[in-house]
Scaffold this active site. Structure first.
Site, PDB file in Angstrom:
ATOM      1  CD  GLU A  22     -92.016 -79.356 -43.244  1.00 10.73           C
ATOM      2  OE1 GLU A  22     -92.703 -79.081 -44.245  1.00 10.73           O
ATOM      3  OE2 GLU A  22     -90.984 -78.734 -42.950  1.00 10.73           O
ATOM      4  CE  LYS A  36     -87.870 -71.720 -40.356  1.00 10.21           C
ATOM      5  NZ  LYS A  36     -89.313 -71.527 -40.537  1.00 10.21           N
ATOM      6  CG  HIS A  67     -80.217-102.017 -61.152  1.00 10.95           C
ATOM      7  ND1 HIS A  67     -79.519-103.078 -61.681  1.00 10.95           N
ATOM      8  CD2 HIS A  67     -81.358-101.916 -61.881  1.00 10.95           C
ATOM      9  CE1 HIS A  67     -80.193-103.592 -62.701  1.00 10.95           C
ATOM     10  NE2 HIS A  67     -81.315-102.891 -62.839  1.00 10.95           N
TER      11      HIS A  67
END
Lengths: 394, 394
Positions: free
Chosen positions: B241, B384, B268
């Protein structure tokens, strides 16, 4: 392109003969179910790592929020002494069945933890069950001690083994309907091989992702539900380990980088990088249509916070899907980031079976187009050899 | 280069005046400790998301395996109705203190969950405490109802707020020694600004990572302990960010992509892609020197598994560090992947304080070299706004 598509489909069809996972949805599950029915122990503890733990964990964690499982699934994956102690301290050892899973039978993490557990409980049929290859050393060990064993077919790779006993046995033990799981997988399998719906969904996506290998090769999976957090881990393994390969002809190192995100939490973390960072990413959203839960935000107006009264009484399941849609739309507005959306109807065995088989197939198809060996992992061998040498010196 | 380094350091020094997090290690913690001492409730429940939850969670999860905390820290982050129900069903609500954290005071996830909780328990000083900005609507709401509030300074960004009350208050409430935490942070801070050890560690690394922005811009953090799993999530936020930004001058989208890995589990999974995939990655390993635990692998020879007798009696803490070394060596052999190693002395407050301040500083320095605004997140605003419009229509 038409030709590439045709060639790819033919190559995948040819794999039906020798790659085992394609046919797992058709297996008979009677033996597994009969074994599971007999077990009364409440804590089912997988000792396994990677392909031996991620699949069953993804399914259990997806379903557990919804189903009221009477038994619990635990994972002992890591050699971290602290997490091992923390987890074992919280188990009722007398009421635990240890499911030891290792395809090769010699996974160092698995055998270390097994040896540790054997300092606590006795080596008896009642306490242990094994899942491994037919001719592994682990199988031979189990036979010596009269332990029950279930077999991973040789031609089923660890990360493609979720629909083999690796996933089915521990999941049946906690109460998952494994036939429904396979039904979902089979639906996708048959639809793909019949060139029906899932062929239309998978093939163009695989062609697109492959064509972006040099430019947009980071594939973000943005799952809008906490129930899919473990599924994301499974996705990272199957995608990263299958497709990150040296191309045999060109000797070039290539790969597609998987990133697992969970919404809305990662709107507050990774999203900024997607929106403003390099155009090296694609984003696949996963939405759950019906959470089967009508929990609502309180219809309460809070003094000074009246600006947020617009959410009053809204169902959380609606809010989270609106949040997902808002991010989809904001990325669409950018026009530079390829996105696609997968919708799960609801949280049940069939839907997660479909989703996981979808990603197994997608991985195989992309691997074929990229011309890599999807099913091996030679890159991890060097580390194992070095460790073996270190261990020989102590 | 010398000039760039000099200019960068000067610019960071200049930030001391207006970026708040640099000075958090010097704060007075008396008020927080006095509040925490009074609280007898056993479940400390953060309602918060992103910068309001990742920091305290990273520290709590790091320490909890080691310390025997009498109180528990819980997070209510997501609007997922199922995880919300699952978590709340497992809380003793009468014995829970809800710590509502939102810098702006209007975070939709936080207020939704708060409104839901208010349908269950009463709005009283004993049940809630707020952490927010001094002039936020949330603060005003709290004042109306006589709730206790702690303040996030305006010039401390959410993802840089772990050493503000955002981290310190909930952590003090569960029993973390927050002064030791700050002591670790201060050690790194002072050492850096005095151009001592941590300057020598951080500056070359920041210059290297910045110079690789167009080539090796995926930064894998490979933490060899389950205790660092949540820390990885915090790292992903602060790195992604802060550095995923449109460069103001060039208008180019740039960024460094963070990937959190946990060893040995991800040997793995993701390791194959590192070894054989594109050379677009750097890897930072984190090792813990002293786990403070001498749990040993059973000294047991298992029939047919004698090949693994070489691990008998070995301490798990030694094994996990040998596993880490084996992977470091295997990547070194490739000579194409920049790697570096961070070592934590032990699992305690001071060490995690050091580690987190180290990454905060590294982020700031890299942001400065890349010439981006490290402290804002304009990319998340569009979503938003879209959500707000959607909500207005229902």
């Amino acid at each position: 392109m038409q030709n590439l598509e045709h060639k790819t489909f033919e190559a995948i069809q040819a794999e039906l003969e020798f790659i085992g996972y394609y046919n797992l949805p058709n297996q008979n599950t009677e033996k597994i179910k009969r074994y599971a029915e007999k077990i009364t122990k409440k804590d089912i503890v997988i000792i396994g790592i990677g392909g031996s733990s991620l699949g069953p964990s993804a399914i259990y964690e997806f379903l557990k929020y919804k189903k009221d499982f009477k038994k619990k699934l635990h994972l002992l994956e890591s050699t971290d002494p602290l997490s091992l102690k923390y987890k074992i301290d919280r188990l009722d050892l007398d009421n635990s069945l240890f499911v030891v899973i290792s395809k090769s039978g010699g996974t160092i993490e698995t055998i270390s933890i097994l040896k540790y557990i054997l300092t606590k409980i006795s080596l008896q049929k009642e306490n242990f069950v094994l899942i491994t290859e037919d001719d592994s050393k682990l199988k031979a060990f189990g036979d010596t001690h009269n332990l029950d064993s279930f077999i991973i077919p040789k031609n089923v790779g660890g990360r493609f083994s979720v629909f083999s006993p690796v996933g089915l046995l521990p999941l049946a033990l906690v109460g998952v309907d494994i036939d429904k799981l396979l039904l979902g997988a089979k639906e996708v399998r048959d639809s793909f091989f019949n060139k029906s719906d899932y062929y239309q969904k998978l093939m163009p996506k695989a062609l697109l992702f492959s064509s972006l290998i040099d430019t947009q090769n980071i594939n973000c999976l943005f799952s809008y539900s906490e129930t899919l957090r473990e599924f994301n881990r499974w996705y990272v393994q199957i995608w990263g380990e299958s497709l990150g390969k040296k191309q045999p002809q060109t000797e070039k190192n290539i790969g597609l980088t998987p990133i697992g995100l969970v919404g809305p939490v990662d709107q507050h973390s990774f999203l900024q990088l997607i929106v403003e960072g390099f155009r090296d990413k694609t984003v696949t959203f996963i939405k759950i249509k019906d959470f089967g839960n009508d929990k609502k935000i309180g219809d309460i107006s809070l003094k000074n916070l009246e600006a947020l009264d617009n959410i009053n009484g809204l169902e959380f399941s609606k809010l989270i899907n609106m949040q997902c849609d808002s991010i989809i739309n904001s990325l669409r507005d950018l026009k530079e980031i390829p996105i696609d959306i997968l919708e799960l109807e609801r949280i049940d065995e069939q839907n997660i079976g479909k989703l996981m088989f979808y990603f197994e197939l997608l991985t195989s198809i992309v691997g074929k187009i990229l011309n890599v060996n999807t099913y091996n992992q030679p890159g991890v061998e060097d580390g194992k050899i070095i460790l073996k040498k270190m261990l020989a010196k102590i």
